[in-house]
Design an enzyme around this catalytic site. Structure first.
Site, mmCIF file in Angstrom:
data_model
loop_
_atom_site.group_PDB
_atom_site.id
_atom_site.type_symbol
_atom_site.label_atom_id
_atom_site.label_comp_id
_atom_site.label_asym_id
_atom_site.label_seq_id
_atom_site.Cartn_x
_atom_site.Cartn_y
_atom_site.Cartn_z
ATOM 1 N N HIS A 1 0.856 -1.188 0.000
ATOM 2 C CA HIS A 1 0.000 0.000 0.000
ATOM 3 C C HIS A 1 0.885 1.228 0.000
ATOM 4 C CE1 HIS A 1 -3.107 2.869 1.104
ATOM 5 N NE2 HIS A 1 -3.957 1.949 0.669
ATOM 6 N N ASP B 1 -7.935 -5.549 0.081
ATOM 7 C CA ASP B 1 -8.436 -6.392 -1.003
ATOM 8 C C ASP B 1 -8.042 -7.852 -0.869
ATOM 9 O OD1 ASP B 1 -9.684 -4.335 -2.388
ATOM 10 O OD2 ASP B 1 -7.773 -3.651 -3.173
HETATM 11 N N1 ACO Z 1 4.209 -7.673 -4.891
HETATM 12 C C1 ACO Z 1 5.545 -7.655 -5.110
HETATM 13 N N2 ACO Z 1 6.315 -6.556 -5.003
HETATM 14 C C2 ACO Z 1 5.692 -5.416 -4.665
HETATM 15 C C3 ACO Z 1 4.298 -5.348 -4.434
HETATM 16 C C4 ACO Z 1 3.554 -6.537 -4.549
HETATM 17 N N3 ACO Z 1 2.251 -6.544 -4.329
HETATM 18 N N4 ACO Z 1 3.957 -4.077 -4.119
HETATM 19 C C5 ACO Z 1 5.085 -3.380 -4.173
HETATM 20 N N5 ACO Z 1 6.138 -4.164 -4.490
HETATM 21 C C6 ACO Z 1 7.554 -3.769 -4.563
HETATM 22 C C7 ACO Z 1 7.864 -2.958 -5.814
HETATM 23 O O1 ACO Z 1 8.271 -3.795 -6.874
HETATM 24 C C8 ACO Z 1 8.960 -2.048 -5.313
HETATM 25 O O2 ACO Z 1 10.147 -2.786 -5.230
HETATM 26 P P1 ACO Z 1 11.581 -2.036 -5.431
HETATM 27 O O3 ACO Z 1 11.672 -1.013 -4.349
HETATM 28 O O4 ACO Z 1 12.581 -3.131 -5.338
HETATM 29 O O5 ACO Z 1 11.526 -1.423 -6.820
HETATM 30 C C9 ACO Z 1 8.543 -1.725 -3.886
HETATM 31 O O6 ACO Z 1 7.776 -2.873 -3.466
HETATM 32 C C10 ACO Z 1 7.682 -0.465 -3.763
HETATM 33 O O7 ACO Z 1 6.589 -0.587 -4.672
HETATM 34 P P2 ACO Z 1 5.889 0.610 -5.427
HETATM 35 O O8 ACO Z 1 5.173 0.078 -6.639
HETATM 36 O O9 ACO Z 1 6.885 1.705 -5.647
HETATM 37 O O10 ACO Z 1 4.859 1.067 -4.344
HETATM 38 P P3 ACO Z 1 3.648 2.043 -4.587
HETATM 39 O O11 ACO Z 1 3.418 2.739 -3.310
HETATM 40 O O12 ACO Z 1 3.868 2.867 -5.802
HETATM 41 O O13 ACO Z 1 2.441 1.052 -4.943
HETATM 42 C C11 ACO Z 1 0.704 -0.489 -4.705
HETATM 43 C C12 ACO Z 1 1.494 0.629 -4.036
HETATM 44 C C13 ACO Z 1 0.184 -0.027 -6.071
HETATM 45 C C14 ACO Z 1 -0.517 -0.814 -3.832
HETATM 46 C C15 ACO Z 1 1.597 -1.740 -4.854
HETATM 47 O O14 ACO Z 1 2.019 -2.189 -3.577
HETATM 48 C C16 ACO Z 1 0.917 -2.856 -5.624
HETATM 49 O O15 ACO Z 1 1.020 -2.897 -6.860
HETATM 50 N N6 ACO Z 1 0.199 -3.817 -4.913
HETATM 51 C C17 ACO Z 1 -0.521 -4.841 -5.587
HETATM 52 C C18 ACO Z 1 -1.852 -4.279 -6.093
HETATM 53 C C19 ACO Z 1 -2.829 -4.021 -4.961
HETATM 54 O O16 ACO Z 1 -3.018 -4.830 -4.082
HETATM 55 N N7 ACO Z 1 -3.477 -2.855 -5.028
HETATM 56 C C20 ACO Z 1 -4.491 -2.459 -4.048
HETATM 57 C C21 ACO Z 1 -4.037 -1.271 -3.285
HETATM 58 S S1 ACO Z 1 -5.157 -0.928 -1.975
HETATM 59 C C22 ACO Z 1 -6.463 -0.185 -2.692
HETATM 60 O O17 ACO Z 1 -6.392 0.469 -3.702
HETATM 61 C C23 ACO Z 1 -7.705 -0.404 -2.037
#
Ligand code: ACO
Length: 433
Positions: free
Chosen positions: A306, A363
């Site tokens: 998140h 979720d």
């Molecule tokens: N699985 C694997 N790796 C992940 C995940 C994941 N679910 N989420 C983040 N990471 C990793 C990224 O690859 C990144 O790694 P790095 O630092 O080595 O490059 C690091 O964690 C940070 O991730 P970001 O994408 O920069 O984080 P951001 O804050 O932009 O994204 C998000 C947040 C979109 C929720 C992300 O965690 C994600 O894609 N999760 C899966 C989708 C999801 O569950 N979305 C629902 C969000 S809650 C809602 O909207 C109700």
């Protein structure tokens, strides 16, 4: 603590005020930065940008705190209902019995769509995604209420709010019925909000859906837990559209579109699809975890991570328990729940997830509850949209009530070509890659 921040550019110092929120959050106010220095701030993805001041919802992502109008989500989940919470979010205080009754009556009076709206559903192919139908139909609603466009809209705000909250549920149910080729079921006057939705979804003209109180409660809880979440992607979109003075329905329709993607509201659908794929492939989850850690795999552990929560998502804890409860009540043994629990267990031990502070979000378990209730997977994000409506409306209301409201208009750092000239068509050379 200091009340100003000092910024130095090319040897010249500028004082910028520090704004402090009611929960002690501190922000450097850069609203005069460009005029004073010729510079703008750059914050791709807005991770460090406060786009507004808002009094609706507070989140402390480090401590796992979520409060609507100051009240902890745990207390609301335990003692309130979605409709009472919707009132709290929109109007800023818990309603008295009389206020709640009036709100409830307004919802009932406004639950039917304009009859002509039914013909719009016929224009969609049967396999249309319900989020596309939902946003189109909410926007189409603007056509039926011309008062929305005029200055008198403020006087009728309560009615438009009731219309939107009540009709989003009717539209959602009708879009499902249309996709299955079932006749539309009209709302009943004597049913409460969530029970009425289940009735419209699952009753047949010859056979009323049998409401199970625990099922109604589980779905109501899902709506309540989604009711607001400060400046997320869809709420920011609603504010952006509203800032241009677009009407309530147009702004909410834009919110639905923003919610659709699988990194935002679409994650609940993506989680169940991911769990199903893991189950179908015979994996116990470990192969998927390995793939999710590998950036080249294109896979992420959906329902994990998140932007704001870096400790735990308080909604996920509540929903995990609700998920266990409803499966026991319905005597369902869902293998996808076993996979989800295993994935969570493994991920929470893995350094990859620990170092990046990735925890289950709301979720991760909500889809399993909805599956148990019989809501089809393509409708999951629609459930999120129904739940999020109060938050979108409250944020729209804040924009409308701002004394000096300004259109939202971020700037950019331009990185494109400079000083090109127009080349007449015959003189243009083919582009080489
Ligand atoms: N699985 C694997 N790796 C992940 C995940 C994941 N679910 N989420 C983040 N990471 C990793 C990224 O690859 C990144 O790694 P790095 O630092 O080595 O490059 C690091 O964690 C940070 O991730 P970001 O994408 O920069 O984080 P951001 O804050 O932009 O994204 C998000 C947040 C979109 C929720 C992300 O965690 C994600 O894609 N999760 C899966 C989708 C999801 O569950 N979305 C629902 C969000 S809650 C809602 O909207 C109700």
């Amino acid at each position: 603590m200091s009340t100003t921040a000092t910024l130095e550019i090319d040897g010249k110092k500028y004082n910028l005020p520090i704004v402090v929120g009611t929960e002690g959050e501190r922000a450097v106010d850069v609203s005069t930065l460009r005029a004073a220095t010729g510079h703008i701030t750059l914050d791709e993805g807005y991770g460090n940008t406060g786009s507004c001041k808002s009094a609706v919802t507070f989140i402390d992502g480090e401590k796992g705190i979520l409060r609507y109008r100051g009240i902890p989500i745990e207390e609301l989940a335990d003692q309130s209902t979605f409709i009472e919470t919707a009132y709290l979010i929109i109007y800023g205080h818990l309603p008295t019995s009389a206020e709640l009754q009036r709100f409830s009556d307004l919802l009932t009076e406004n639950q039917n769509l304009h009859e002509d709206m039914k013909y719009h559903f016929n224009g969609f192919p049967p396999n249309a995604h319900p989020m596309a139908i939902l946003s189109a139909m909410i926007n189409a609603n603007s056509c039926f209420y011309p008062g929305l466009m005029g200055p008198e809209v403020r006087n009728e705000f309560d009615i438009h709010v009731a219309r939107l909250i009540s009709q989003v549920r009717t539209i959602a149910a009708f879009s499902y019925r249309k996709s299955r080729g079932y006749p539309y079921i009209y709302p009943k006057r004597d049913l409460k909000y969530t029970a009425n939705f289940l009735h419209m979804m699952f009753s047949q003209p010859y056979d009323d859906y049998k409401l199970i109180p625990e099922v109604v409660h589980a779905l109501d809880l899902i709506f309540l837990l989604h009711a607001d979440h400060e400046q997320n992607c869809s709420t920011s979109t609603v504010r952006m559209v509203a800032s241009g003075q677009a009407n309530l329905f147009a702004s909410a329709a834009a919110g639905v579109c923003a919610l659709w993607g699988h990194l935002h509201g679409g994650a609940n659908q993506a989680v169940v699809e991911m769990l199903q794929q893991i189950y179908d492939s015979g994996d116990d989850g470990s192969k998927f975890i390995t793939a999710a850690k590998d950036k080249t795999s294109g896979k992420r552990l959906m329902g994990f991570g998140h932007r704001v929560y870096k400790n735990h998502d308080p909604r996920a804890r509540i929903i995990k328990k609700a998920c266990d409860d409803i499966l026991v009540k319905l005597h369902i043994n869902d293998p996808l729940l076993d996979i989800a629990k295993r994935l969570e267990e493994v991920a929470l031990r893995e350094s990859y997830f620990i170092e990046r502070k990735l925890y289950p979000n709301v979720d991760f378990y909500s889809g399993i509850i909805m599956r148990a209730i019989g809501i089809p997977v393509e409708m999951f994000t629609v459930m999120f949209a129904i739940g999020r409506m109060p938050g979108w409306i409250a944020n729209f209301k804040e924009i409308m009530e701002e004394k000096q409201s300004r259109i939202y208009r971020p700037r950019q750092v331009y990185i494109g070509p400079v000083n090109q000239t127009y080349v007449p068509r015959p003189q243009r050379k083919p582009r080489t890659v």
